[in-house]
Design a protein around this motif. Structure first.
Motif, PDB file in Angstrom:
ATOM      1  N   LYS A 274      46.590  98.918 -72.392  1.00  0.00           N
ATOM      2  CA  LYS A 274      45.977  98.569 -70.961  1.00  0.00           C
ATOM      3  C   LYS A 274      44.335  98.794 -71.117  1.00  0.00           C
ATOM      4  N   PHE A 275      43.991  99.555 -72.100  1.00  0.00           N
ATOM      5  CA  PHE A 275      42.597  99.579 -72.194  1.00  0.00           C
ATOM      6  C   PHE A 275      41.948  97.903 -72.865  1.00  0.00           C
TER       7      PHE A 275
ATOM      8  N   ASN B 163      39.532  91.405 -69.734  1.00  0.00           N
ATOM      9  CA  ASN B 163      39.267  91.100 -68.125  1.00  0.00           C
ATOM     10  C   ASN B 163      37.811  91.196 -67.739  1.00  0.00           C
ATOM     11  N   GLN B 164      37.212  92.518 -68.277  1.00  0.00           N
ATOM     12  CA  GLN B 164      35.668  92.489 -67.817  1.00  0.00           C
ATOM     13  C   GLN B 164      34.868  91.432 -68.613  1.00  0.00           C
TER      14      GLN B 164
ATOM     15  N   GLU C  70      48.779 102.819 -73.476  1.00  0.00           N
ATOM     16  CA  GLU C  70      47.565 103.130 -73.046  1.00  0.00           C
ATOM     17  C   GLU C  70      46.537 102.028 -73.884  1.00  0.00           C
TER      18      GLU C  70
ATOM     19  N   ASP D  14      43.459  95.274 -72.256  1.00  0.00           N
ATOM     20  CA  ASP D  14      43.556  94.208 -71.289  1.00  0.00           C
ATOM     21  C   ASP D  14      42.367  94.224 -70.065  1.00  0.00           C
ATOM     22  N   ASN D  15      41.808  95.668 -70.019  1.00  0.00           N
ATOM     23  CA  ASN D  15      40.886  95.851 -69.216  1.00  0.00           C
ATOM     24  C   ASN D  15      39.566  95.394 -69.480  1.00  0.00           C
ATOM     25  N   VAL D  16      39.340  95.671 -70.933  1.00  0.00           N
ATOM     26  CA  VAL D  16      37.977  95.297 -71.509  1.00  0.00           C
ATOM     27  C   VAL D  16      37.960  93.691 -71.883  1.00  0.00           C
TER      28      VAL D  16
ATOM     29  N   VAL E 231      38.231 105.146 -66.226  1.00  0.00           N
ATOM     30  CA  VAL E 231      37.841 103.871 -65.842  1.00  0.00           C
ATOM     31  C   VAL E 231      36.775 103.547 -66.811  1.00  0.00           C
ATOM     32  N   ASN E 232      36.855 102.531 -67.715  1.00  0.00           N
ATOM     33  CA  ASN E 232      35.714 102.371 -68.513  1.00  0.00           C
ATOM     34  C   ASN E 232      34.963 100.845 -68.256  1.00  0.00           C
ATOM     35  N   LYS E 233      33.726 100.803 -68.484  1.00  0.00           N
ATOM     36  CA  LYS E 233      32.936  99.826 -68.210  1.00  0.00           C
ATOM     37  C   LYS E 233      32.311  99.304 -69.719  1.00  0.00           C
TER      38      LYS E 233
END
Length: 443
Positions: free
Chosen positions: A58-59, A65-66, A55, A61-63, A5-7
């Motif tokens: 996913k990374f 979205n944040q 992967e 998209d996560n970044v 889980v990356n911030k």
């Protein structure tokens, strides 16, 4: 990515992502060169590439979205941390998938720049009770040592990039100095004082040599400089009167020595203590004429600046008038910038009076211009500030002078230097007509 889980504020956010991308590229290269009969290896590579790309997506998209939910740097924070300080050099790393990274590259270095209005707005915001967080454009002066197209450099300087695209900033830990809106007298940054012994210095030969070097290097001289070069040459080397360049510039169409050439020839003799009594009388006549012309300039400027007669001004401001009298005798028209210019940029006595009488704090006067903005520098430093301003604005100045137009910069387009914004007006012939700061410091 891979269950981690990356911030977006993590220091090594993109490290693993970059490594996996390298592995994907290596796998794709191997796959392209893999023999068709090696089906087992091909299947392995295709599976690996598909998994890694999944992967990576996913990374990303996560970044993203944040970043939509919360950005790391606002324009207010950038100003408070870096922009308010003088030419604070920073290295900016953009978020990998941001528009700025796509356009400018992931890393750029330079200084944040502001217009006069932008600086004033941000100054008020960071001093308010509640400081907002705004994701907006930041203008940037890209380091000249970096490689980037002129088009992108222009875009960075005039439009900039979104503050929310920034991932990390690196800056030096040197003491940060703020000069904007600071009261009191200032010193020009990075000044090194060099003391010299003037004894034995030959002003005549050194001035002639300097002007001669300008001519050899192809620099253009003003009429005053040509007269000085010819006058000095005729005195130091009388035979030079037969040299074509002297003939062409020292004499008028009737073969008579020009007025100013003779003036500088006699001045050179005076400096060398090689002047006769008759020549002293001739030189005095020149000085009387110049005195008359300069007094007219003084009277005109005092009238414009104070609405007083010269007699009344002299009685009310004897110390200031004494300074003006000294300048009347000592001031010499001077080329301020001659390197990489369309025509020489110079000032004369009218320029000097207009700038100093209205805007030099040491010569502060009442009248129409009592509340005119004042330089925060000593008299001797104002000339240096003027030269710095011209050199910083030289490309824009040359563009106007090439078209035989005046150059003016003021208001929100004014030049910012060491905490002050400056207005500058240069005539089409290269003469400085006006120069002054746009705001007085907070008392």
């Amino acid at each position: 990515m891979f269950g981690i889980v990356n911030k977006i504020n993590e220091h090594s956010l993109y490290l693993l992502n970059d490594m996996v991308e390298n592995q994907v590229r290596a796998a794709e290269k191997e796959l392209a060169n893999c023999p068709a009969e090696n089906t087992e290896r091909i299947d392995f590579l295709m599976t690996q590439i598909g998994y890694y790309k999944s992967e990576l997506q996913k990374f990303k998209d996560n970044v993203e979205n944040q970043r939509k939910e919360k950005f790391q740097f606002s324009i207010e924070e950038l100003y408070a941390m870096y922009g308010q300080y003088e030419r604070k050099y920073i290295s900016v790393e953009f978020h990998k998938f941001s528009e700025s990274a796509t356009k400018f590259g992931r890393n750029i270095a330079g200084v944040i720049v502001y217009s006069k209005a932008e600086r004033e707005v941000l100054e008020n915001l960071i001093n308010s009770d509640v400081v907002p967080r705004t994701n907006d454009y930041v203008k940037f002066d890209f380091s000249k040592s970096e490689t980037i197209s002129d088009e992108l450099r222009h875009e960075l300087l005039n439009t900039g990039f979104k503050s929310g695209d920034i991932y990390e900033i690196l800056a030096s830990d040197y003491p940060m100095q703020k000069a904007f809106n600071q009261p009191g007298q200032k010193e020009i940054p990075n000044t090194i004082e060099v003391k010299i012994d003037p004894s034995g210095f030959d002003i005549n030969r050194s001035t002639r040599w300097l002007l001669g070097q300008k001519i050899k290097s192809g620099y253009k001289l003003t009429d005053i400089e040509w007269a000085k070069f010819c006058g000095l040459s005729i005195y130091l080397e009388p035979e030079s009167i037969e040299v074509n360049i002297i003939k062409e510039n020292a004499f008028d169409e009737n073969g008579n020595k020009k007025y100013l050439v003779r003036f500088y020839e006699l001045e050179a003799k005076l400096y060398s203590k090689d002047i006769t009594g008759e020549e002293i009388m001739e030189f005095n006549e020149f000085l009387k004429t110049r005195k008359s012309i300069r007094i007219e300039s003084i009277v005109r400027e005092i009238k414009r600046s104070t609405n007083k007669t010269i007699e009344k001004f002299k009685s009310e401001y004897p110390e200031i008038y004494e300074e003006i009298e000294i300048s009347r005798i000592q001031f010499d028209d001077e080329t301020l910038v001659y390197h990489n210019v369309i025509i020489p940029i110079f000032w004369d006595y009218e320029s000097y009076l207009h700038i100093y009488l209205r805007h030099c704090d040491e010569l502060g006067i009442e009248g129409h211009f009592e509340n005119k903005t004042k330089f925060q520098y000593t008299q001797k430093d104002i000339r240096r500030i003027l030269v710095i301003a011209i050199e910083k604005l030289l490309p824009q100045i040359n563009e106007k002078l090439k078209a035989n137009k005046e150059f003016r910069i003021y208001g929100d387009k004014s030049l910012y230097f060491n905490g002050n914004h400056y207005s500058l007006h240069i005539l089409a012939n290269g003469k400085v007509a006006a120069f002054h700061p746009l705001e007085n410091p907070t008392k």
